[in-house]
Motif scaffolding. Structure first.
Motif, mmCIF file in Angstrom:
data_model
loop_
_atom_site.group_PDB
_atom_site.id
_atom_site.type_symbol
_atom_site.label_atom_id
_atom_site.label_comp_id
_atom_site.label_asym_id
_atom_site.label_seq_id
_atom_site.Cartn_x
_atom_site.Cartn_y
_atom_site.Cartn_z
ATOM 1 N N UNK A 61 0.828 -1.204 0.000
ATOM 2 C CA UNK A 61 0.000 0.000 0.000
ATOM 3 C C UNK A 61 0.866 1.259 0.000
ATOM 4 N N UNK A 62 1.973 1.208 0.746
ATOM 5 C CA UNK A 62 2.890 2.346 0.753
ATOM 6 C C UNK A 62 3.491 2.575 -0.630
ATOM 7 N N UNK A 63 3.899 1.478 -1.277
ATOM 8 C CA UNK A 63 4.470 1.594 -2.610
ATOM 9 C C UNK A 63 3.440 2.118 -3.603
ATOM 10 N N UNK B 76 3.811 5.481 -5.901
ATOM 11 C CA UNK B 76 3.731 5.501 -7.365
ATOM 12 C C UNK B 76 2.580 6.385 -7.845
ATOM 13 N N UNK B 77 1.446 6.306 -7.157
ATOM 14 C CA UNK B 77 0.280 7.091 -7.560
ATOM 15 C C UNK B 77 0.550 8.588 -7.422
ATOM 16 N N UNK B 78 1.203 8.983 -6.347
ATOM 17 C CA UNK B 78 1.463 10.403 -6.102
ATOM 18 C C UNK B 78 2.532 10.971 -7.024
ATOM 19 N N UNK B 79 3.378 10.108 -7.570
ATOM 20 C CA UNK B 79 4.480 10.583 -8.401
ATOM 21 C C UNK B 79 4.383 10.129 -9.855
ATOM 22 N N UNK B 80 3.226 9.587 -10.229
ATOM 23 C CA UNK B 80 3.054 9.086 -11.593
ATOM 24 C C UNK B 80 3.176 10.225 -12.604
ATOM 25 N N UNK C 178 -2.472 7.328 -20.090
ATOM 26 C CA UNK C 178 -2.657 5.973 -20.639
ATOM 27 C C UNK C 178 -3.631 5.174 -19.783
ATOM 28 N N UNK C 179 -3.455 5.229 -18.472
ATOM 29 C CA UNK C 179 -4.354 4.489 -17.581
ATOM 30 C C UNK C 179 -5.784 5.026 -17.680
ATOM 31 N N UNK D 62 10.357 11.286 -8.010
ATOM 32 C CA UNK D 62 10.646 10.805 -6.653
ATOM 33 C C UNK D 62 11.763 11.624 -6.005
ATOM 34 N N UNK D 63 12.760 11.965 -6.807
ATOM 35 C CA UNK D 63 13.924 12.667 -6.262
ATOM 36 C C UNK D 63 13.662 14.160 -6.082
ATOM 37 N N UNK D 64 13.001 14.794 -7.066
ATOM 38 C CA UNK D 64 12.865 16.248 -7.048
ATOM 39 C C UNK D 64 11.505 16.746 -6.561
#
Length: 415
Positions: A58-60, A64-68, A75-76, A191-193
């Motif tokens: 769930x954390x992952x 991913x959802x917040x940084x997609x 596409x999704x 993720x980084x910036x």
């Protein structure tokens, strides 16, 4: 083209952006050098993930959802969001050539997790540079085959209004997985910036994907979880009850015969087949209208030998049962078949070609009825471009098949 394939620069990065990309790689590796124990904890949590232990998953997912990247989100939404603009997403337009080429043979592509470069290979390379991830239709199919049959049926039903069958669903899965992979470099940059989660989690995931073949491990883990997951009991009971009701009413009202349901049950999974067989044993049939049992030779009109030869060529090249709807439409339009009922045509093919693998008539019969409503627009070179609904897998495939075969059947009795 060298032995390693040719490179397709789809990232369009300038020198400044390339410096940023390389700095991400260096930043992530530097973080790892100072946080080995933190990363090892991340790996332990990842390994524990299962269908019954979803806390870390769930954390992952949230990360991913917040940084997609926006391109991946388009596409999704294209496949799963109802209504709205169904224009082909820019990412799919950009990678159309690569993705299409990898549908056949050993064609595959790789994505550099740092730079975003995409390489296309005609054969699977023996060695891959560090930081590159390889993907192909065959790998996608391995994942698809790990999905339980009931889950596949659930997703096919979810897309049923778009005319999606299991083979189409394979293509959807391949497209989504490919788009997700191509979007990873941008995801890592986010993720980084633009980090919204903890510092260590963002860097752990980035290192995992760049240096530790994390995407392949994620796909393998997802396959493990999916293959061990059952569709909920409520859904299963609902599906079973709907099956019982459909079979019983279909026979009692004379819509389908017991023999047809017996044939269909052979294509279903064991549990569904048992339900159908049980209903057949308890249900009395009802006489319907007189069935048309003419052979395919008797149904064909004109130069029968040439028509049947072309039908056999069609069956050889178009493997999906739903394509029989397009064949029937082509035969009707070209004036080469005498029956008005698709069911009679389907029955004649099953009888004439028992080894052709022709399955149940429900889907092609429904598709033919639907096709009659849309053909006037779908087959018009100008009109079909005006309607977004025809820019879907279902209708693109229908148009392609009909436009290929109609001229051939129409030419049989000419000259």
């Amino acid at each position: 083209m060298n032995n390693k394939g040719y490179i397709i620069d789809l990232s369009n990065v300038d020198n400044a952006n390339q410096q940023i990309t390389f700095s991400i790689r260096e930043k992530v590796h530097t973080w790892y050098s100072n946080n080995v124990t933190v990363y090892q904890k991340f790996l332990r949590n990842f390994k524990k993930m299962s269908s019954t232990n979803t806390v870390f998953a769930s954390k992952l997912y949230r990360l991913f959802a917040d940084n997609m990247p926006k391109e991946a989100e388009e596409v999704w939404n294209y496949f799963f969001k109802d209504g709205g603009d169904k224009q082909t997403p820019s990412l799919l337009d950009k990678y159309d050539t690569v993705l299409d080429s990898c549908l056949e043979g050993d064609n595959c592509f790789s994505v550099d997790m740092s730079s975003g470069d995409v390489k296309h290979y005609q054969t699977i390379p023996s060695n891959m540079p560090q930081g590159e991830v390889l993907f192909s239709k065959k790998m996608s199919d391995l994942f698809f085959d790990s999905i339980p049959q009931r889950a596949k049926i659930y997703f096919v039903n979810m897309f049923s209004e778009d005319g999606i069958d299991e083979e189409d669903l394979r293509f959807v899965v391949y497209t989504l997985l490919s788009a997700s992979l191509i979007s990873v470099p941008k995801l890592i940059e986010n993720l980084i910036y633009k980090r919204k989660q903890s510092y260590n989690l963002a860097y752990s995931v980035s290192y995992f994907m760049i240096f530790d073949k994390g995407l392949l491990k994620m796909l393998k883990k997802l396959m493990e979880i999916v293959s061990s997951t059952n569709i909920g009991y409520d859904y299963q009971m609902m599906a079973d009850n709907l099956t019982r009701s459909l079979v019983s009413s279909s026979i009692s009202h004379g819509y389908n015969s017991k023999e047809e349901w017996k044939e269909l049950s052979k294509e279903e999974d064991g549990e569904t087949a048992e339900i159908i067989d049980g209903i057949l044993a308890r249900t009395k049939g009802k006489g319907g209208r007189k069935a048309d049992f003419r052979t395919i030779d008797e149904l064909c009109v004109g130069n029968k030998k040439a028509v049947i030869q072309l039908i056999e060529q069609f069956l050889e090249e178009e493997k999906e049962t739903v394509a029989l709807a397009y064949l029937f439409y082509v035969l009707k339009t070209s004036g080469h078949i005498s029956c008005r009922d698709y069911k009679a045509f389907h029955r004649s093919l099953v009888q004439a070609y028992p080894l052709a693998g022709i399955k149940g008539l429900t889907k092609p019969q429904a598709r033919y009825s639907e096709l009659l409503e849309h053909a006037v627009f779908l087959l018009d070179d100008n009109k079909y471009k005006l309607y977004k609904e025809y820019n879907t897998i279902k209708w693109k495939k229908a148009r392609k098949v009909i436009m290929k075969w109609l001229p051939q059947f129409s030419a049989i009795d000419q000259g």
